[in-house]
Design a protein around this motif. Structure first.
Motif, PDB file in Angstrom:
ATOM      1  N   SER A   9      -1.550   0.218  -5.834  1.00  0.00           N
ATOM      2  CA  SER A   9      -1.772   1.217  -4.776  1.00  0.00           C
ATOM      3  C   SER A   9      -1.516   2.634  -5.277  1.00  0.00           C
ATOM      4  O   SER A   9      -1.231   3.543  -4.501  1.00  0.00           O
ATOM      5  N   VAL A  56      -4.220   5.144  -3.800  1.00  0.00           N
ATOM      6  CA  VAL A  56      -4.600   5.043  -2.379  1.00  0.00           C
ATOM      7  C   VAL A  56      -4.960   6.430  -1.878  1.00  0.00           C
ATOM      8  O   VAL A  56      -4.253   7.402  -2.151  1.00  0.00           O
ATOM      9  N   ALA A  73       0.830  -1.214   0.000  1.00  0.00           N
ATOM     10  CA  ALA A  73       0.000   0.000   0.000  1.00  0.00           C
ATOM     11  C   ALA A  73       0.859   1.256   0.000  1.00  0.00           C
ATOM     12  O   ALA A  73       0.398   2.340  -0.401  1.00  0.00           O
ATOM     13  N   CYS A  91      -6.823   0.861  -2.640  1.00  0.00           N
ATOM     14  CA  CYS A  91      -6.031  -0.001  -3.539  1.00  0.00           C
ATOM     15  C   CYS A  91      -6.977  -0.823  -4.424  1.00  0.00           C
ATOM     16  O   CYS A  91      -8.081  -1.170  -4.014  1.00  0.00           O
TER      17      CYS A  91
END
Ligand code: EPZ
Length: 422
Positions: free
Chosen positions: A75, A78, A33, A62
């Motif tokens: 990711s 994010v 992440a 994600c």
């Protein structure tokens, strides 16, 4: 809810492939992440804890796809730095997302993971290290509000205990820290090495993983492709099953080096091993032998996660074994359940079990209280006379992929039954 029913007394024979490591994929999923890129993770086990980690990744933005045992995490978009309690409480190791969120956003809001079945499991070492790296942390209503107003700084952090999770959290926070981070008294588990290998593929510069001093410098990081190491604890589950039920099995895709702390203990109990590359053959016939004294220790000592599994073997061994659990303060919850199966075990001072081996265990209705304790009950049941019913098997599903199919493929008489909703 579901139960597992095992009719014991059948030897185990056959060949299985060892799953990928739960305790390796979880921190690597958290780390993915923080990369801002696409990671392709192979040999990812199908476990409820992995699904819980994927739910957290999706919650923060994600994109996650699973194709068989490969998980792909993108990711790049994010956008969330808060993990609600409902997702955090799904598994203990969600706390390792904290370091990843701090690296990505410089802030995070997560629930303080409560204690769980095996002990209080405080996170003081995690928080102390993150504060030292420039994070202000306040706790309100069970939530941890974390901010790095000036960013994260590489620091020399000494752990007063080689905590696996704390080591992982520091490594993840260091992904975006200014300057070098040095961890002294770091955890040395193979899962730490695997995390470091993944992070180095992402562009980090980490040396010393697997030793007590780890040096970490950041760099321009992106996603990476990586294959998760095999699960050494599930490997010890198979060893314990053969020691309890008797038989000869072949386990594919093992890393012998990771099993070094447990092989001598199982050999002492009567197991015979043969290794050929990544294949392990383990056999055991007749009654296991007792272990005089077994202490659980941080790697490369005997792993606490294999303690319950070996106790199932000691329960029917010839002689008295003493098992000392040195890592967690409440990791004997399988003892009363084994006693229901005829085991003769006394616990002294919460963490020392005196196991008087009995000739035969018998089937009983028992309850899984945690992942490894539940697996130990199933292992004991394969070598017991009669039928065992194990309740609360969701604990086992957290860490053992296709548990009953795997044991069934080895010849165990095992099935899963769904309970009618009360
Ligand atoms: C990891 O838990 C594993 N979990 C555990 O496996 C394993 O038993 C444990 O390491 C020890 O090897 C995962 O990797 C997901 P620790 P973790 O921090 O990180 C104390 C399983 O069955 N401690 O090394 O939580 C703690 O109370 C699970 O797969 C502090 O005091 O373990 C314990 O006594 C169970 N303060 C000891 O250190 C802290 O801040 C070891 O804990 C952190 C830990």
């Amino acid at each position: 809810m579901e139960n597992i029913i095992i009719n014991g007394g059948r030897e185990l024979h056959g060949s299985v492939k060892l799953q990928g490591s739960k305790n390796s994929i979880l921190p690597i999923l958290a780390a993915s992440a923080a990369t801002g890129g696409v990671s392709v993770l192979h040999n990812c086990p199908k476990l409820s804890d992995v699904e819980a980690a994927i739910a957290i990744l999706r919650h923060i933005g994600c994109k996650v796809q699973r194709k068989g045992h490969t998980v792909i995490v993108d990711s790049s978009d994010v956008n969330g730095f808060e993990i609600p309690d409902s997702l955090m409480r799904e598994m203990r190791s969600s706390i390792v997302f904290l370091g990843a969120l701090l690296a990505r956003f410089g802030k995070a809001k997560v629930s303080a993971p409560g204690g769980c079945e095996i002990g209080l499991r405080p996170i003081d070492l995690h928080l102390c290290a993150l504060r030292r790296m420039g994070t202000s942390i306040s706790e309100e209503g069970g939530m941890l509000e974390c901010k790095c107003p000036d960013g994260l700084f590489g620091r020399h952090v000494t752990l007063n205990f080689p905590s696996v999770g704390a080591t992982e959290n520091i490594m993840l926070a260091a992904m975006n820290a200014k300057g070098e981070t040095v961890i002294t008294n770091a955890a040395r588990e193979p899962e730490i090495v695997d995390l470091a290998e993944y992070l180095n593929k992402c562009g980090m510069n980490i040396t010393g993983a697997g030793q007590s001093v780890i040096r970490i410098s950041g760099g321009k990081i992106s996603g990476a492709e990586h294959r998760i190491i095999p699960d050494r604890i599930v490997a010890s589950t198979f060893m314990a099953a053969v020691a309890c039920a008797g038989g000869r099995i072949n386990v594919k895709d093992v890393e012998k080096e990771h099993l070094a702390p447990v092989i001598p203990v199982f050999e002492n109990a009567g197991c015979i091993f043969d290794f050929n590359g990544k294949e392990m053959t383990v056999e055991s016939f007749g009654r296991p032998r007792r272990v005089r004294l077994l202490r659980t220790m941080p790697y490369p000592g005997f792993p606490t996660d294999s303690q319950a599994l070996f106790m199932a073997v000691a329960a029917k061994a010839s002689g008295t074994s003493i098992i000392s659990e040195k890592i967690f303060e409440n990791r004997f919850r399988h003892v009363p359940e084994l006693i229901k199966m005829g085991a003769d075990i006394r616990v002294e001072d919460c963490c020392v079990a005196v196991v008087e081996g009995v000739k035969k265990l018998h089937g009983a209705r028992v309850t899984a209280c945690d992942l490894r304790g539940g697996s130990a009950l199933a292992v004991a049941a394969t070598g017991a006379e009669g039928q065992t019913v194990i309740e609360n098997i969701h604990h086992i599903d957290r860490g053992c992929e296709a548990f009953e199919e795997t044991l069934s493929a080895l010849g165990a008489d095992i099935k899963r039954v769904a309970l009618l909703q009360e």
